[in-house]
Design an enzyme around this catalytic site. Structure first.
Site, PDB file in Angstrom:
ATOM      1  N   ARG A 267       0.848  -1.197   0.000  1.00 27.59           N
ATOM      2  CA  ARG A 267       0.000   0.000   0.000  1.00 27.59           C
ATOM      3  C   ARG A 267       0.885   1.250   0.000  1.00 27.59           C
ATOM      4  O   ARG A 267       0.616   2.218  -0.704  1.00 27.59           O
ATOM      5  CB  ARG A 267      -0.940   0.001   1.221  1.00 27.59           C
ATOM      6  CG  ARG A 267      -1.996  -1.096   1.173  1.00 27.59           C
ATOM      7  CD  ARG A 267      -3.068  -0.907   2.238  1.00 27.59           C
ATOM      8  NE  ARG A 267      -2.597  -1.108   3.594  1.00 27.59           N
ATOM      9  CZ  ARG A 267      -2.573  -2.265   4.244  1.00 27.59           C
ATOM     10  NH1 ARG A 267      -3.005  -3.367   3.627  1.00 27.59           N
ATOM     11  NH2 ARG A 267      -2.134  -2.349   5.492  1.00 27.59           N
TER      12      ARG A 267
ATOM     13  N   LYS B  50     -18.856  17.660  -2.236  1.00 26.35           N
ATOM     14  CA  LYS B  50     -18.469  16.553  -3.123  1.00 26.35           C
ATOM     15  C   LYS B  50     -19.713  15.748  -3.464  1.00 26.35           C
ATOM     16  O   LYS B  50     -20.078  14.817  -2.747  1.00 26.35           O
ATOM     17  CB  LYS B  50     -17.404  15.674  -2.444  1.00 26.35           C
ATOM     18  CG  LYS B  50     -17.001  14.456  -3.268  1.00 26.35           C
ATOM     19  CD  LYS B  50     -15.684  13.872  -2.809  1.00 26.35           C
ATOM     20  CE  LYS B  50     -15.388  12.568  -3.530  1.00 26.35           C
ATOM     21  NZ  LYS B  50     -14.002  12.144  -3.372  1.00 26.35           N
TER      22      LYS B  50
ATOM     23  N   LYS C 108     -12.674  14.637   4.773  1.00 25.33           N
ATOM     24  CA  LYS C 108     -13.814  14.123   4.008  1.00 25.33           C
ATOM     25  C   LYS C 108     -14.695  13.235   4.873  1.00 25.33           C
ATOM     26  O   LYS C 108     -14.182  12.462   5.694  1.00 25.33           O
ATOM     27  CB  LYS C 108     -13.312  13.304   2.814  1.00 25.33           C
ATOM     28  CG  LYS C 108     -14.426  12.687   1.980  1.00 25.33           C
ATOM     29  CD  LYS C 108     -13.913  11.715   0.941  1.00 25.33           C
ATOM     30  CE  LYS C 108     -14.390  10.312   1.271  1.00 25.33           C
ATOM     31  NZ  LYS C 108     -14.064   9.332   0.231  1.00 25.33           N
TER      32      LYS C 108
ATOM     33  N   GLU D  38     -19.663  15.155   1.616  1.00 20.92           N
ATOM     34  CA  GLU D  38     -19.941  14.218   0.516  1.00 20.92           C
ATOM     35  C   GLU D  38     -21.204  13.409   0.753  1.00 20.92           C
ATOM     36  O   GLU D  38     -21.165  12.376   1.425  1.00 20.92           O
ATOM     37  CB  GLU D  38     -18.748  13.260   0.314  1.00 20.92           C
ATOM     38  CG  GLU D  38     -18.998  12.280  -0.831  1.00 20.92           C
ATOM     39  CD  GLU D  38     -17.855  11.300  -1.091  1.00 20.92           C
ATOM     40  OE1 GLU D  38     -16.871  11.309  -0.326  1.00 20.92           O
ATOM     41  OE2 GLU D  38     -17.970  10.532  -2.046  1.00 20.92           O
TER      42      GLU D  38
HETATM   43  P1  13P Z   1     -14.857   7.441  -6.577  1.00 19.01           P
HETATM   44  O1  13P Z   1     -14.411   8.546  -7.497  1.00 19.01           O
HETATM   45  O2  13P Z   1     -14.226   6.121  -6.885  1.00 19.01           O
HETATM   46  O3  13P Z   1     -16.356   7.396  -6.443  1.00 19.01           O
HETATM   47  O4  13P Z   1     -14.283   7.789  -5.146  1.00 19.01           O
HETATM   48  C1  13P Z   1     -14.374   9.077  -4.689  1.00 19.01           C
HETATM   49  C2  13P Z   1     -14.590   9.062  -3.233  1.00 19.01           C
HETATM   50  O5  13P Z   1     -13.856   9.670  -2.500  1.00 19.01           O
HETATM   51  C3  13P Z   1     -15.746   8.322  -2.720  1.00 19.01           C
HETATM   52  O6  13P Z   1     -15.897   8.581  -1.366  1.00 19.01           O
END
Ligand code: 13P
Length: 340
Positions: free
Chosen positions: A45, A218, A135, A176
């Site tokens: 990773r 987001k 996030k 998000e």
């Molecule tokens: P994806 O662009 O693969 O949807 O991932 C973005 C993300 O941070 C999802 O939480």
């Protein structure tokens, strides 16, 4: 001098740059590595993410990187903290702080995102480790009887509490609320659910006294479900996404950075480009992609040290395509350009 919340929130989507979501949880990165035949070890990773953070894309196209708890503490092979690699490239380190979506009692098929307890203390530690934004992902699925208002409300309230705690710690919250594209619903159903969710999220952000100038949204794009019989055109996705956002997202929010959500690499790029070309947007729009930025470099790398240059070229190419899209300058022909 410490940059203000407003400065960081603005910078994350300025000038065509966008975010790399490299915050896959232990189980998600294992899934991605399984697909390329790589064992998900601490070292693999590290090597994979070090490859991305040392690539040319970082200085030119990537405004910020969302990290997982393990990665923000990890050091490169030569002992340099991975966070320092990101900073040295002129990009901003960020951190995923939610602890994942769990089944929500009383709401079959729906989830509530956990991680609020102790979050103020975790923010303090993450700030000291270099994070300047964070996030939190809420997950809303579309099905026959879902989503319910119970679930939308609980998730919006959690997003607002998280965002207020982040700002109190000097960290920009990426908010998000992801409406999944897993079902067979059409684009108009996605529009209705996304509108409902965003209206509730901004209501709760207001009640939670979150400063809109110091956050990033987001969202998902407004798009037909993956299993839908009729897929919408690029123009329709762009037009309906922009219309939905204009109806829900105050212009005080400086930056909107989309998730890719399972779209193909090129679709995610084309959709963003079409929205920018439409013009007349009150916020800066950009990408915050996980899969749509990483699928190509993962494949090119496949865990082999001799493929690092190829992996970096693939990541730089995808980042450049999305940078062009965020400027409204991408065309299908751009895909033929070799990575610089
Ligand atoms: P994806 O662009 O693969 O949807 O991932 C973005 C993300 O941070 C999802 O939480």
């Amino acid at each position: 001098m410490t940059a203000s919340l407003e400065e960081v929130a603005y910078k994350l989507a300025a000038g065509g740059k966008g975010l790399l979501a490299a915050d896959e949880s232990a189980s998600t990165i294992k899934k991605r590595f399984d697909a390329i035949g790589v064992e998900s070890t601490f070292e693999n990773r590290r090597d994979y993410r070090e490859m991305l953070f040392r690539s040319e894309a970082m200085t030119q196209y990537i405004s910020g990187v969302i990290l997982f708890d393990e990665t923000i503490r990890q050091k490169a092979q030569d002992g340099t903290p991975l966070v320092s690699l990101i900073e040295a490239a002129g990009s901003i380190p960020g951190i995923k702080v939610d602890l994942g979506a769990q089944p929500q009692p009383g709401c079959p098929g729906e989830t509530i995102t956990e991680g609020l307890d102790g979050l103020a203390g975790r923010f303090k530690e993450y700030y000291d480790l270099g994070a300047r934004f964070a996030k939190w992902r809420a997950v809303i699925d579309i099905g026959q009887h879902i989503p319910s208002y119970t679930s939308i409300l609980a998730n919006a309230q959690a997003l607002a509490r998280y965002a207020a705690l982040a700002q109190a710690a000097g960290i920009v919250p990426i908010v998000e609320p992801e409406v999944l594209m897993d079902g067979d619903h059409d684009i108009d159903r996605c529009y209705d659910v996304t509108e409902w969710v965003l209206k509730e999220v901004f209501q709760q952000l207001f009640y939670g006294r979150v400063k809109l100038e110091g956050m990033v949204l987001k969202p998902n794009m407004v798009i037909a479900g993956r299993k839908a019989q009729k897929q919408a055109s690029v123009e329709e996705v762009a037009a309906k996404t922009v219309r939905c956002l204009k109806n829900c997202v105050p212009s005080a929010v400086p930056s909107v950075a989309f998730l890719s959500g399972g779209q193909s690499d090129e679709e995610a790029t084309a959709h963003l480009d079409a929205m920018i070309r439409g013009g007349g947007l009150p916020w800066n729009l950009t990408f915050s992609y996980g899969r749509a930025l990483q699928a190509a470099p993962q494949k090119a790398w496949s865990g082999k040290p001799e493929n690092i240059v190829a992996g970096q070229a693939a990541f730089t190419h995808r980042s450049r395509m999305n940078y062009l899209a965020a400027l409204g300058q991408w065309t299908p022909e751009s895909e033929q350009q070799k990575a610089a």
